[in-house]
Design a protein around this motif. Structure first.
Motif, PDB file in Angstrom:
ATOM      1  N   LEU A   5     -25.171   6.732  16.235  1.00 56.54           N
ATOM      2  CA  LEU A   5     -25.533   6.882  17.639  1.00 56.54           C
ATOM      3  C   LEU A   5     -27.033   7.185  17.748  1.00 56.54           C
ATOM      4  CD1 LEU A   5     -22.548   9.038  18.846  1.00 56.54           C
ATOM      5  CD2 LEU A   5     -22.867   6.600  19.162  1.00 56.54           C
ATOM      6  N   GLY A   6     -27.691   6.692  18.818  1.00 54.34           N
ATOM      7  CA  GLY A   6     -29.107   6.967  19.026  1.00 54.34           C
ATOM      8  C   GLY A   6     -29.912   5.689  19.111  1.00 54.34           C
ATOM      9  N   PHE A   7     -31.209   5.869  19.152  1.00 51.65           N
ATOM     10  CA  PHE A   7     -32.126   4.737  19.287  1.00 51.65           C
ATOM     11  C   PHE A   7     -32.890   4.553  17.988  1.00 51.65           C
ATOM     12  CE2 PHE A   7     -31.713   6.494  23.592  1.00 51.65           C
ATOM     13  CZ  PHE A   7     -31.233   5.370  24.246  1.00 51.65           C
ATOM     14  N   THR A   8     -33.264   3.325  17.755  1.00 51.97           N
ATOM     15  CA  THR A   8     -34.072   3.047  16.566  1.00 51.97           C
ATOM     16  C   THR A   8     -35.522   3.368  16.864  1.00 51.97           C
ATOM     17  OG1 THR A   8     -34.538   0.765  17.158  1.00 51.97           O
ATOM     18  CG2 THR A   8     -32.511   1.166  15.872  1.00 51.97           C
ATOM     19  N   LEU A   9     -36.309   3.463  15.830  1.00 48.92           N
ATOM     20  CA  LEU A   9     -37.733   3.757  15.975  1.00 48.92           C
ATOM     21  C   LEU A   9     -38.451   2.663  16.766  1.00 48.92           C
ATOM     22  CD1 LEU A   9     -40.015   5.668  15.312  1.00 48.92           C
ATOM     23  CD2 LEU A   9     -40.346   4.463  13.156  1.00 48.92           C
ATOM     24  N   ILE A  10     -38.036   1.439  16.590  1.00 49.73           N
ATOM     25  CA  ILE A  10     -38.647   0.325  17.328  1.00 49.73           C
ATOM     26  C   ILE A  10     -38.316   0.434  18.811  1.00 49.73           C
ATOM     27  CG2 ILE A  10     -38.595  -2.181  17.621  1.00 49.73           C
ATOM     28  CD1 ILE A  10     -38.190  -2.398  14.606  1.00 49.73           C
ATOM     29  N   GLU A  11     -37.102   0.764  19.150  1.00 50.77           N
ATOM     30  CA  GLU A  11     -36.718   0.911  20.551  1.00 50.77           C
ATOM     31  C   GLU A  11     -37.504   2.048  21.211  1.00 50.77           C
ATOM     32  OE1 GLU A  11     -32.070  -0.541  20.507  1.00 50.77           O
ATOM     33  OE2 GLU A  11     -32.554   1.514  19.901  1.00 50.77           O
ATOM     34  N   ILE A  16     -41.885   3.978  24.853  1.00 51.72           N
ATOM     35  CA  ILE A  16     -43.100   4.793  25.022  1.00 51.72           C
ATOM     36  C   ILE A  16     -44.276   3.900  25.454  1.00 51.72           C
ATOM     37  CG2 ILE A  16     -44.820   6.149  23.757  1.00 51.72           C
ATOM     38  CD1 ILE A  16     -42.486   7.364  22.176  1.00 51.72           C
ATOM     39  N   ALA A  17     -44.401   2.729  24.875  1.00 52.58           N
ATOM     40  CA  ALA A  17     -45.486   1.813  25.243  1.00 52.58           C
ATOM     41  C   ALA A  17     -45.354   1.360  26.693  1.00 52.58           C
ATOM     42  CB  ALA A  17     -45.506   0.612  24.299  1.00 52.58           C
ATOM     43  N   SER A  20     -46.141   4.331  29.001  1.00 53.87           N
ATOM     44  CA  SER A  20     -47.589   4.594  29.015  1.00 53.87           C
ATOM     45  C   SER A  20     -48.315   3.567  29.874  1.00 53.87           C
ATOM     46  CB  SER A  20     -48.141   4.559  27.593  1.00 53.87           C
ATOM     47  OG  SER A  20     -47.572   5.572  26.812  1.00 53.87           O
ATOM     48  N   GLY A  21     -47.935   2.311  29.755  1.00 47.64           N
ATOM     49  CA  GLY A  21     -48.551   1.263  30.574  1.00 47.64           C
ATOM     50  C   GLY A  21     -48.329   1.491  32.054  1.00 47.64           C
ATOM     51  N   LEU A  22     -47.102   1.869  32.436  1.00 48.00           N
ATOM     52  CA  LEU A  22     -46.813   2.143  33.843  1.00 48.00           C
ATOM     53  C   LEU A  22     -47.594   3.353  34.339  1.00 48.00           C
ATOM     54  CD1 LEU A  22     -42.966   1.481  33.990  1.00 48.00           C
ATOM     55  CD2 LEU A  22     -44.796   0.121  35.008  1.00 48.00           C
TER      56      LEU A  22
END
Length: 172
Positions: A5-11, A16-17, A20-22
């Motif tokens: 369960l959880g998110f991968t580092l890429i996700e 986050i990118a 940050s852009g928004l």
């Protein structure tokens, strides 16, 4: 095999990118709104200040018979008189280019009063139809150009505003 369960580092990196852009776009929009508001407020202050000065000068000139233009050093003088036979002027308007910001002053009965705010820089003041001798033209056109004075060299405050009005002198 167990499911993790959880998110991968890429996700997480993608989220986050995007976030940050928004946020950068949001900050840029807010900064633009703030800058536009400051520019509009400064232009409005200059316009209101100049209109008030122009109204004062026009009212004074309508009550006079004669006018005269002269310069003393850096100071441009515009005097209004009831009679050309004496040197007692009704009002005198001047701008001293040796002072920054350049104020527009009125001198009446020996009392000097700044007509413009300390935030207003008068860059041009002309009375079309006025000569350096005491004269009684039918009308005078007053032209005033000013900008908002700020210590910083900001491009958003450098717009000049020019207003003018034609005033008839009294003939009685």
């Amino acid at each position: 095999m167990t499911k993790k369960l959880g998110f991968t580092l890429i996700e997480l990196t993608i989220v986050i990118a995007l976030t940050s852009g928004l946020l950068l776009v949001g900050v840029a929009v807010i900064a633009n709104i703030y800058q536009t508001n400051n520019k509009t407020r400064s232009q409005m202050e200059v316009r209101q200040n100049l209109q008030s000065v122009l109204d004062t000068m026009a009212r004074e000139i309508r009550q006079t018979k004669y006018v005269k233009y002269s310069t003393i050093g850096n100071i441009q003088l515009y005097n209004s008189y009831d009679s050309c036979t004496n040197n007692n002027y009704i009002s005198q308007y001047d701008k001293d280019t040796a002072v920054t910001p350049v104020p527009l002053r009125q001198i009446t009965n020996g009392v000097t009063q700044n007509l413009t705010s300390v935030k207003i820089n008068i860059s041009n003041l002309t009375f079309a139809g006025v000569t350096n001798t005491c004269s009684a033209p039918d009308s005078i056109t007053i032209n005033i150009t000013a900008n908002y004075h700020t210590l910083a060299t900001r491009s958003d405050f450098t717009d000049s505003i020019t207003i003018s009005e034609t005033v008839a002198l009294r003939k009685y």
